[in-house]
Design an enzyme around this catalytic site. Structure first.
Site, short mmCIF file in Angstrom:
data_model
loop_
_atom_site.label_atom_id
_atom_site.label_comp_id
_atom_site.label_asym_id
_atom_site.label_seq_id
_atom_site.Cartn_x
_atom_site.Cartn_y
_atom_site.Cartn_z
N ASP A 278 -1.51 -22.46 22.39
CA ASP A 278 -1.36 -22.26 20.95
C ASP A 278 -0.98 -23.58 20.30
O ASP A 278 0.03 -24.19 20.65
CB ASP A 278 -0.27 -21.19 20.70
CG ASP A 278 -0.01 -20.99 19.22
OD1 ASP A 278 -0.96 -20.68 18.50
OD2 ASP A 278 1.14 -21.14 18.79
N THR B 198 -4.36 -22.84 14.34
CA THR B 198 -3.45 -24.00 14.34
C THR B 198 -4.02 -25.17 15.14
O THR B 198 -3.73 -26.32 14.82
CB THR B 198 -2.07 -23.61 14.91
OG1 THR B 198 -2.27 -22.96 16.17
CG2 THR B 198 -1.35 -22.65 13.99
N THR B 199 -4.82 -24.89 16.17
CA THR B 199 -5.43 -25.97 16.95
C THR B 199 -6.59 -26.58 16.17
O THR B 199 -6.72 -27.80 16.07
CB THR B 199 -5.93 -25.43 18.31
OG1 THR B 199 -4.88 -24.71 18.94
CG2 THR B 199 -6.37 -26.56 19.22
N ASP C 195 -0.37 -13.89 16.91
CA ASP C 195 -1.56 -14.50 16.30
C ASP C 195 -2.58 -13.42 15.94
O ASP C 195 -3.19 -13.44 14.86
CB ASP C 195 -2.20 -15.52 17.25
CG ASP C 195 -1.42 -16.83 17.29
OD1 ASP C 195 -0.39 -16.91 16.61
OD2 ASP C 195 -1.83 -17.75 18.01
#
Length: 540
Positions: free
Chosen positions: A71, A104-105, A402
């Site tokens: 994550d 987020t990545t 998530d």
């Protein structure tokens, strides 16, 4: 004054600049390139974690605690980054996590790719402000194109299949992907249980995640109620209570004490016996008050001694002690009860109600938990996560969070774009087309923006073991020839690269946020042209 004017022995003037060695200064293009280098280094760390075949990172804290995760936000926040621009990249990932909860990545990889392209433009002599303007124009075109290629996914409380598919997409890259059908269903059910569909609002406070090491991921379950990591205060109390009426107390089961410092002198046996008798009477009165209001189980925020515990057992009144503040509040919400601060305030209207309260045991370690089921208010739910070790349980919790965020985003706005980098490739084609119609120097920056968008599908292909340039070229030409914007990278080697057929969706608001925030961040870095670091004496 930091400079002194003086002369040497021959009368020639010169200036002594004091403390010059304490200042390190970078200016102009040198400063911008140093920042780009720092941001690219951070982006390259998480690049290999992108997509369903992305690799995990192991993070070891100074205390020796281990976290294994892919994550982006978790990796970024747990890295000890000293560089200021690196810290901005961490903030970028955190803002995406706080606002959207997923992607987020991708946002960090996109920002890194944009800066890499900006560096090439700087080498060609283009001014940073012109690059920023070009990126801004390209971002507007890309975001407008996202709206064009987005689809609406219909859903209702009775038909949640599309929400389930989106949650499954989010879980595809996580450690839980071997049972991601089950986890996706848990994510959908838990969000719909607490969602206010009229206001399109989801209160995450009503979803509690409880983890227990042991068992396997498949043992994870959704409890429509509350799980409290405690057991009944006495081992001989019944392990199950049906039609429970719960007295939720924040006052201790003990005789009242003065709030100031006090001392009680007992000089005779009679006085001691009287004190003992008073304590017993107080306990009995407290227990009787609980019984009189109709309660058949007690949840207390404080502890009570063995005498009170024994008395509760005699009166057949099961009790749970040391229930924490957040848990007691959730218990009150779930059972429609009121938290009672004094025994005198107890009444039948303030009791919480639940269909069943039972004690659940695990393994051979004598670990127990209290499960409160069939609550009066079905809005509060608990996800009970199991796993072989603490790291798997923690990562499963993050993955579920998530997936829940994705479902919540679709309740707020049910527009989706197609995953597998299909949206990025389609936007890249659109931006390149628009760049050809721009006569000013910004066209170079716009083409660079399009190339930066191509970095996402290339990273996905690379992480999936596919040749990145060939795969991207093939998909891009297919999109242009066939005019289908849902064609993306076939990361799972299914033989079909149409993401519509593979049911790979991303919420539109997530993708839009990635483009806008990453572009803002890059513009800010490009506008910095001077860095002055003043070192302290102990850093010399």
């Amino acid at each position: 004054m930091s400079a002194i004017y003086t002369t040497d022995e021959y009368g020639r003037p010169f200036i002594i600049v004091r403390e010059q060695d304490k200042k390190t200064r970078k200016t102009g293009i040198e400063a911008t390139k140093a920042h780009i280098m720092a941001a690219k280094t951070v982006a390259n760390i998480v690049r290999t974690s992108l997509g369903p075949r992305g690799l995990d990172k192991i993070l070891i804290s100074p205390d020796g605690d281990i976290t294994i995760s892919n994550d982006g936000a978790t990796i970024m926040t747990q890295m000890a980054i000293e560089n200021q621009i690196g810290k901005l990249m961490v903030e970028l990932s955190k803002s995406q996590d706080d606002e959207i909860g997923d992607g987020t990545t991708g946002i960090v990889v996109l920002a890194g790719a944009l800066l890499e392209q900006a560096e090439e433009l700087l080498d060609r002599g283009i001014h940073p402000i012109r690059i920023s303007d070009g990126f801004e124009q390209a971002c507007k075109i890309a975001v407008a194109h996202l709206d064009k290629v987005s689809d609406v996914i219909p859903w209702s409380k009775d038909d949640t299949s599309d929400l389930f598919k989106c949650a499954k997409t989010s879980l595809g890259s996580k450690i839980v992907n071997k049972c991601h059908d089950q986890f996706a269903q848990i994510a959908v059910d838990s969000i719909l249980a607490v969602a206010d569909l009229e206001r399109k609002d989801v209160d995450f406070e009503l979803i509690k995640m409880e983890g227990k090491v042991g068992g396997e991921l498949a043992d994870t379950m959704l409890v429509r109620g509350v799980i409290i990591d405690k057991d009944f205060s006495h081992p001989q109390m019944p392990k199950e209570v049906s039609d429970a009426k719960i007295a939720i107390l924040t006052c201790p089961f003990e005789p009242p004490k003065p709030k100031t410092k006090h001392k009680l002198d007992i000089t005779t046996v009679k006085e001691f016996e009287e004190l003992q008798k008073y304590e017993l009477e107080t306990f009995e009165k407290m227990v009787q008050q609980v019984k009189d209001c109709g309660a058949n189980i007690v949840a207390c925020q404080w502890g009570f001694d063995d005498e009170a515990n024994s008395l509760l057992l005699q009166h057949k009144l099961p009790a749970i002690r040391w229930v924490g503040g957040p848990e007691i509040e959730l218990l009150a919400i779930a059972t429609n009860g009121r938290i009672v601060p004094r025994f005198d305030d107890l009444s039948s209207e303030k009791l919480g109600s639940a269909g069943k309260i039972r004690e659940m045991s695990f393994g051979t370690t004598n670990d127990n938990m209290i499960v409160v089921e069939d609550c009066a208010n079905s809005k509060a739910v608990t996800v009970f996560v199991r796993g072989g070790n603490k790291m798997i349980v923690d990562e499963a919790k993050r993955s579920l969070h998530d997936a829940m965020c994705v479902v919540r985003n679709l309740i707020l706005n049910n527009h989706v774009v197609y995953g597998g980098a299909a949206a990025e490739i389609s936007c890249s084609i659109e931006v390149e087309k628009a760049a050809d119609q721009v006569s000013s120097i910004e066209q170079y920056a716009m083409r660079s923006f399009a190339r930066a968008l191509d970095a996402i599908p290339m990273a996905l292909a690379e992480n999936s073991g596919l040749p990145p340039i060939e795969t991207l070229s093939a998909v891009k030409s297919q999109q242009i020839k066939q005019g289908i914007s849902s064609l993306g990278i076939d990361c799972m080697n299914t033989g079909v690269n149409d993401m519509k057929q593979q049911f790979v969706f991303d919420p539109l608001i997530s993708k839009r946020q990635q483009f806008l925030v990453a572009t803002q961040m890059v513009k800010m870095i490009l506008k910095i042209d001077d860095v002055i670091v003043h070192k302290s004496d102990d850093q010399q």
